[in-house]
Design an enzyme around this catalytic site. Structure first.
Site, PDB file in Angstrom:
ATOM      1  N   ASN A 128       0.807  -1.317   0.161  1.00 51.49           N
ATOM      2  CA  ASN A 128      -0.030  -0.128  -0.022  1.00 51.49           C
ATOM      3  C   ASN A 128       0.947   1.118   0.034  1.00 51.49           C
ATOM      4  O   ASN A 128       0.359   2.351  -0.464  1.00 51.49           O
ATOM      5  CB  ASN A 128      -1.160  -0.056   1.217  1.00 51.49           C
ATOM      6  CG  ASN A 128      -0.373  -0.176   2.383  1.00 51.49           C
ATOM      7  OD1 ASN A 128       0.454  -1.046   2.633  1.00 51.49           O
ATOM      8  ND2 ASN A 128      -0.864   0.774   3.238  1.00 51.49           N
ATOM      9  N   GLU A 182       5.182  -4.277  12.017  1.00 57.05           N
ATOM     10  CA  GLU A 182       4.091  -3.166  11.785  1.00 57.05           C
ATOM     11  C   GLU A 182       2.849  -3.740  11.238  1.00 57.05           C
ATOM     12  O   GLU A 182       2.817  -3.873   9.979  1.00 57.05           O
ATOM     13  CB  GLU A 182       4.770  -1.960  10.962  1.00 57.05           C
ATOM     14  CG  GLU A 182       6.084  -1.444  11.531  1.00 57.05           C
ATOM     15  CD  GLU A 182       5.680  -0.494  12.642  1.00 57.05           C
ATOM     16  OE1 GLU A 182       4.542  -0.007  12.709  1.00 57.05           O
ATOM     17  OE2 GLU A 182       6.723  -0.265  13.475  1.00 57.05           O
ATOM     18  N   CYS A 185      -2.896   1.413   6.673  1.00 58.67           N
ATOM     19  CA  CYS A 185      -2.808   0.724   7.951  1.00 58.67           C
ATOM     20  C   CYS A 185      -3.658   1.655   9.006  1.00 58.67           C
ATOM     21  O   CYS A 185      -4.248   1.191  10.218  1.00 58.67           O
ATOM     22  CB  CYS A 185      -1.522   0.247   8.367  1.00 58.67           C
ATOM     23  SG  CYS A 185      -0.520   1.701   8.453  1.00 58.67           S
TER      24      CYS A 185
HETATM   25  P1  NAP Z   1       0.636  -9.219   3.573  1.00 60.48           P
HETATM   26  O1  NAP Z   1      -0.218  -9.849   2.598  1.00 60.48           O
HETATM   27  O2  NAP Z   1       0.778  -9.553   5.121  1.00 60.48           O
HETATM   28  O3  NAP Z   1       2.184  -9.002   2.894  1.00 60.48           O
HETATM   29  C1  NAP Z   1       3.068  -8.249   3.263  1.00 60.48           C
HETATM   30  C2  NAP Z   1       4.378  -8.748   2.718  1.00 60.48           C
HETATM   31  O4  NAP Z   1       4.571 -10.084   3.624  1.00 60.48           O
HETATM   32  C3  NAP Z   1       4.498  -8.919   1.280  1.00 60.48           C
HETATM   33  O5  NAP Z   1       5.800  -8.705   0.729  1.00 60.48           O
HETATM   34  C4  NAP Z   1       4.181 -10.430   1.201  1.00 60.48           C
HETATM   35  O6  NAP Z   1       4.809 -11.274   0.246  1.00 60.48           O
HETATM   36  C5  NAP Z   1       5.043 -10.862   2.660  1.00 60.48           C
HETATM   37  N1  NAP Z   1       4.457 -12.193   3.257  1.00 60.48           N
HETATM   38  C6  NAP Z   1       3.188 -12.533   3.425  1.00 60.48           C
HETATM   39  N2  NAP Z   1       3.258 -13.798   4.040  1.00 60.48           N
HETATM   40  C7  NAP Z   1       4.590 -14.065   4.341  1.00 60.48           C
HETATM   41  C8  NAP Z   1       5.291 -15.083   5.205  1.00 60.48           C
HETATM   42  N3  NAP Z   1       4.286 -16.074   5.774  1.00 60.48           N
HETATM   43  N4  NAP Z   1       6.592 -14.984   5.497  1.00 60.48           N
HETATM   44  C9  NAP Z   1       7.222 -14.080   4.874  1.00 60.48           C
HETATM   45  N5  NAP Z   1       6.571 -13.081   4.096  1.00 60.48           N
HETATM   46  C10 NAP Z   1       5.389 -13.067   3.891  1.00 60.48           C
HETATM   47  O7  NAP Z   1       0.052  -7.553   3.760  1.00 60.48           O
HETATM   48  P2  NAP Z   1      -0.376  -6.575   2.464  1.00 60.48           P
HETATM   49  O8  NAP Z   1      -1.894  -7.176   1.853  1.00 60.48           O
HETATM   50  O9  NAP Z   1       0.657  -6.579   1.225  1.00 60.48           O
HETATM   51  O10 NAP Z   1      -0.573  -5.366   3.094  1.00 60.48           O
HETATM   52  C11 NAP Z   1      -1.693  -4.933   3.765  1.00 60.48           C
HETATM   53  C12 NAP Z   1      -1.367  -4.986   5.306  1.00 60.48           C
HETATM   54  O11 NAP Z   1      -0.467  -4.262   5.698  1.00 60.48           O
HETATM   55  C13 NAP Z   1      -2.528  -4.617   5.998  1.00 60.48           C
HETATM   56  O12 NAP Z   1      -3.091  -5.331   7.105  1.00 60.48           O
HETATM   57  C14 NAP Z   1      -2.014  -3.183   6.608  1.00 60.48           C
HETATM   58  O13 NAP Z   1      -2.643  -2.606   7.637  1.00 60.48           O
HETATM   59  C15 NAP Z   1      -0.688  -3.667   6.939  1.00 60.48           C
HETATM   60  N6  NAP Z   1       0.230  -2.295   6.986  1.00 60.48           N
HETATM   61  C16 NAP Z   1       0.585  -2.093   8.144  1.00 60.48           C
HETATM   62  C17 NAP Z   1       1.466  -0.924   8.097  1.00 60.48           C
HETATM   63  C18 NAP Z   1       2.126  -0.264   9.425  1.00 60.48           C
HETATM   64  O14 NAP Z   1       3.080   0.398   9.227  1.00 60.48           O
HETATM   65  N7  NAP Z   1       1.690  -0.729  10.638  1.00 60.48           N
HETATM   66  C19 NAP Z   1       1.658   0.032   6.944  1.00 60.48           C
HETATM   67  C20 NAP Z   1       1.211  -0.500   5.863  1.00 60.48           C
HETATM   68  C21 NAP Z   1       0.566  -1.585   5.819  1.00 60.48           C
HETATM   69  P3  NAP Z   1       3.923 -11.487  -1.138  1.00 60.48           P
HETATM   70  O15 NAP Z   1       3.299 -10.280  -1.674  1.00 60.48           O
HETATM   71  O16 NAP Z   1       4.783 -12.492  -2.042  1.00 60.48           O
HETATM   72  O17 NAP Z   1       2.651 -12.451  -0.840  1.00 60.48           O
END
Ligand code: NAP
Length: 479
Positions: A156, A252, A286
């Site tokens: 995002n 995060e 987020c």
């Molecule tokens: P996501 O599906 O959790 O993926 C995030 C990253 O993690 C991607 O690079 C993904 O790779 C990787 N990943 C997923 N499962 C993994 C595993 N088991 N082991 C290692 N890496 C793994 O999240 P998203 O859909 O991209 O982003 C949305 C989420 O991020 C929301 O929940 C949002 O709130 C959160 N977020 C938090 C913050 C904060 O600062 N607190 C900021 C922004 C976003 P792939 O793409 O290859 O699956």
């Protein structure tokens, strides 16, 4: 500057490399192909780690003034090519061009603050003589780099959230391997380009594009990785925590942020701020506003104004200057959000506006009377959907806000300082904004959540603490 367009390479220990296996990168607006990136293999990941071992030694030897210069040169490069960076964010992701430009501005700020904080990685002297028998000892501690960091980032904010890991890692003298989200790898590769142009020594940084399902475990579990810095969803965060073993972890994670609007609030201001907070980046944020608790007396007026302003949102072409909101990251995600809204409506929620989908576009949606037993009431929607709740008083609003697995940020609108402090003390979050929505952040503040929203803090100075270790030095003197 050459804009990344087709058949991109990834950045492996300072070299741009190709692979036979490719990943399509698509524009969410119509699923059209933008380009491809190589799919990194486990062998690539192991190679990145081997090279990063040498990179960590090189990084630790870079003098502070040179780390500062490199970070500033990378920021200058991005500034000089700002529109290309913004266009890439807008094309590969969900953001409109205006939203994307803000992200680029913040990325430059993140790198500049990293440069400034590099000079403030300090220790202090330790009064050893506080313990009997230690009168003849003097010493201090200083902070040293931890080694290799694995950074895993979400889709995002595909540039600035990567900079939030790379900037402090380099400021601290570490090597870093980035695995960006598979759907938005291009902005992260452009960040690598900025560091290459800035003269960062090879092997200090890798940006490897690949599926978490293939290379995630290697990165997370490898014993030479000293820290996993993860930004993403709660379920992936929990998986990583289970597997990572003995290493530093920064998490995060997501949220479904609450905002409280009290009877004495400036309603116009509250509406403007919460509408923007709910629909920024099509709600894929987020900090996005998901739940708004409004005191009884102003509920009807707030609701009317909120819906009115939402209806004026212009949804469409991300690259148009006039567009307020673009598509979600892909159709699958838009269908998920549609299903959650439909479930809530089927269980008795009232749809005030939106609720319609076209491909990956989901219209800004406002609901009220959402029952507790639906997904939307407790999970992070991560889409352009907001729920309005009528509450009798502040304590109920706080209680409802906290009755949740998450706790990233919150907002409260009131003119009463006592009530604001009451909320500050009782809300279970990492940050609370007074007279603003939850969707407020500067890059230099401590940022992170409690409960299911995370572990540790980013915001350069705070990330630097996590990315360095104190080392104690004690001199035993002759009496
Ligand atoms: P996501 O599906 O959790 O993926 C995030 C990253 O993690 C991607 O690079 C993904 O790779 C990787 N990943 C997923 N499962 C993994 C595993 N088991 N082991 C290692 N890496 C793994 O999240 P998203 O859909 O991209 O982003 C949305 C989420 O991020 C929301 O929940 C949002 O709130 C959160 N977020 C938090 C913050 C904060 O600062 N607190 C900021 C922004 C976003 P792939 O793409 O290859 O699956």
């Amino acid at each position: 500057m050459k804009t990344l367009t087709k058949g991109e390479k990834f950045f492996l220990a300072g070299q741009w490399v190709e692979r036979d296996r490719l990943i399509d990168v698509r524009d969410p607006k119509d699923d059209s192909l933008i380009t491809t990136v190589p799919a990194a293999s486990i062998e690539d990941t192991l190679f990145a780690i081997e090279e990063a071992k040498k990179g960590a030694k090189i990084a630790a030897e870079i003098p502070t003034h040179e780390r500062i210069a490199i970070l500033n040169r990378a920021a200058d490069w991005i500034l000089d090519n700002k529109e290309e960076y913004a266009t890439m964010i807008a094309r590969e992701g969900s953001k409109t061009i205006r939203e994307a430009r803000k992200e680029v501005t913040r990325c430059i700020e993140t790198l500049r603050v990293s440069a400034e904080e590099a000079r403030r990685i300090q220790g202090e002297t330790i009064p050893f003589d506080q313990m009997q028998g230690s009168e003849n000892r003097v010493g201090y501690y200083y902070r040293f780099p931890i080694g290799i960091i694995a950074a895993i980032t979400p889709f995002n904010d595909p540039l600035n959230l990567v900079a939030h890991k790379v900037g402090p890692a380099i400021a601290a003298g570490n090597a870093i391997i980035v695995k960006p989200a598979t759907v938005t790898p291009l902005s992260a590769l452009m960040l690598a380009k900025a560091f290459e142009k800035a003269g960062l020594p090879a092997k200090v940084l890798s940006v490897i594009t690949g599926y978490a399902s293939e290379i995630g475990d290697t990165l997370v579990t490898h014993p030479d990785i000293r820290m996993v810095s993860f930004t993403g969803g709660l379920s992936a965060g929990k998986e990583i925590l289970k597997k990572a073993g003995l290493k530093k972890i920064s998490m995060e994670l997501g949220s479904n942020s609450p905002v409280i609007v009290l009877n004495d609030a400036e309603l116009e201001e509250a509406v403007e701020s919460t509408v923007s907070g709910a629909f920024w980046a099509a709600g894929q944020n987020c900090l996005g506003v998901q739940r708004i608790y409004i005191e009884d007396q102003v509920f009807e007026e707030f609701q009317g104004k909120f819906v009115n302003q939402t209806l004026q949102y212009r949804v469409g072409d991300k690259l148009s200057e006039f567009t307020d909101m673009g598509p979600m990251i892909n159709e699958k995600e838009a269908i998920r959000v549609e299903n959650w809204v439909n479930e809530a409506v089927a269980k008795g929620a009232k749809l005030l506006c939106g609720g319609k989908r076209e491909g990956a576009f989901y219209m800004p949606t406002v609901l009220t009377d959402v029952p507790e037993n639906c997904t939307l009431a407790s999970e992070e929607v991560f889409g352009p959907v907001v729920t309005l709740y009528r509450v009798p008083d502040l304590n109920t609003a706080i209680c409802e806000s906290n009755r949740n697995e998450y706790g990233l940020q919150a907002g409260i609108f009131t003119k009463d300082i006592e009530k604001a402090f009451h909320a500050i003390r009782r809300m279970e979050v990492g940050g609370i904004m007074i007279n603003d929505s939850s969707d407020y952040r500067i890059d230099a503040m401590p940022f992170g959540g409690v409960k299911g929203s995370g572990l540790g803090r980013e915001g350069i100075k705070f990330a630097l603490q996590e990315m360095t270790e104190p080392k104690v030095v004690c001199f035993k003197l002759k009496k």
